[in-house]
Write an enzyme that holds these catalytic residues in place. Structure first.
Site, PDB file in Angstrom:
ATOM      1  N   ASP A 160       0.839  -1.190   0.000  1.00 30.17           N
ATOM      2  CA  ASP A 160       0.000   0.000   0.000  1.00 30.17           C
ATOM      3  C   ASP A 160       0.877   1.245   0.000  1.00 30.17           C
ATOM      4  O   ASP A 160       2.003   1.236   0.512  1.00 30.17           O
ATOM      5  CB  ASP A 160      -0.898   0.026   1.239  1.00 30.17           C
ATOM      6  CG  ASP A 160      -1.940  -1.078   1.229  1.00 30.17           C
ATOM      7  OD1 ASP A 160      -2.259  -1.580   0.135  1.00 30.17           O
ATOM      8  OD2 ASP A 160      -2.429  -1.427   2.320  1.00 30.17           O
ATOM      9  N   ARG A 161       0.342   2.303  -0.532  1.00 30.85           N
ATOM     10  CA  ARG A 161       1.092   3.555  -0.611  1.00 30.85           C
ATOM     11  C   ARG A 161       1.660   3.966   0.753  1.00 30.85           C
ATOM     12  O   ARG A 161       2.805   4.408   0.858  1.00 30.85           O
ATOM     13  CB  ARG A 161       0.179   4.655  -1.152  1.00 30.85           C
ATOM     14  CG  ARG A 161       0.829   6.013  -1.253  1.00 30.85           C
ATOM     15  CD  ARG A 161      -0.143   7.016  -1.837  1.00 30.85           C
ATOM     16  NE  ARG A 161       0.475   8.318  -2.000  1.00 30.85           N
ATOM     17  CZ  ARG A 161      -0.089   9.332  -2.641  1.00 30.85           C
ATOM     18  NH1 ARG A 161      -1.285   9.182  -3.176  1.00 30.85           N
ATOM     19  NH2 ARG A 161       0.530  10.483  -2.752  1.00 30.85           N
TER      20      ARG A 161
END
Length: 227
Positions: free
Chosen positions: A53-54
């Site tokens: 995930d970012r």
């Protein structure tokens, strides 16, 4: 980009929080992404073989050929990689360790009703229990926080984040699965606004040499993800 491993077949980096793995339509305004930065740094094409995930920091693996990318992708799909994460969560789990066995809908962006439910298990172990001087609920003068090591046995999208929410211990800084007032209080307390999830270690069999690889990225010294 900080390299933690490189040979003629693959390369691993320590991804900083807030950086996309690759550009997407969902973040069309973002010009920086790990794939493009690493490609420019190495001067060659790289292939992402898994996702972070970012907001997640830590070990991120890339292949240096399409063939190796396919082999590594198969290892991930078959669950033949050992993945360990560090997560800072709200509250203290009752047990020092446990297994979260809770099926997850394929797409977390859509309502679960009508979706295929996929098998998903995550092991966790409590590394540290802390009490922080944060008041986000008038009933309590402080906030309990725990540092966990999490091991997802599959690779479902947002698996660790969704599973920890399921047991009522969401990851701090998780805007989707956590609590806004607590996330804002934690950001003010620490002076950093981020998702407190870190990909600590990835262990796999090298797809070409057959050697056992243990790729590790330690959290920044002094940050609350360190014991």
């Amino acid at each position: 980009m900080t390299l933690i491993y490189e040979d003629e077949h693959l390369v691993a980096i320590d991804k900083p929080p807030g950086l996309l793995v690759h550009r997407t339509q969902l973040a069309a305004g973002e010009e920086l992404a790990a794939l493009q930065l690493l490609r420019d740094q190495l001067g060659r094409t790289v292939w992402p073989v898994h996702r972070l995930d970012r907001g997640t920091s830590g070990v991120l693996l890339f292949a240096l050929s399409a063939e190796v990318a396919s082999q590594l992708g198969a290892l991930f799909e078959q669950g033949q990689m050992d993945k360990r994460y560090l997560a800072l969560v709200r509250g203290w789990p009752v047990a020092d360790e446990g297994l979260i066995d809770h099926p997850l809908a394929r797409d977390p962006e859509l309502p679960s009703a009508g979706q295929t439910m996929l098998e998903a298990q995550t092991r966790y172990r409590v590394l540290q229990r802390m009490t922080w001087p944060l008041v986000t609920d008038a009933r309590f003068p402080s906030t309990r926080v725990a540092l966990l090591q999490a091991e997802p046995l599959q690779g479902r999208r947002h698996q660790i984040r969704r599973h920890l929410k399921h047991i009522a211990h969401p990851i701090l800084g998780d805007a989707t699965h956590g609590k806004g007032p607590l996330n804002r209080a934690v950001a003010a307390h620490l002076g950093v606004q981020r998702l407190w999830l870190h990909a600590q270690r990835l262990t796999l069999t090298h797809p070409v040499s057959g050697a056992l690889l243990r790729l590790e990225a330690a959290p920044d010294p002094g940050c609350p993800l360190t014991v």
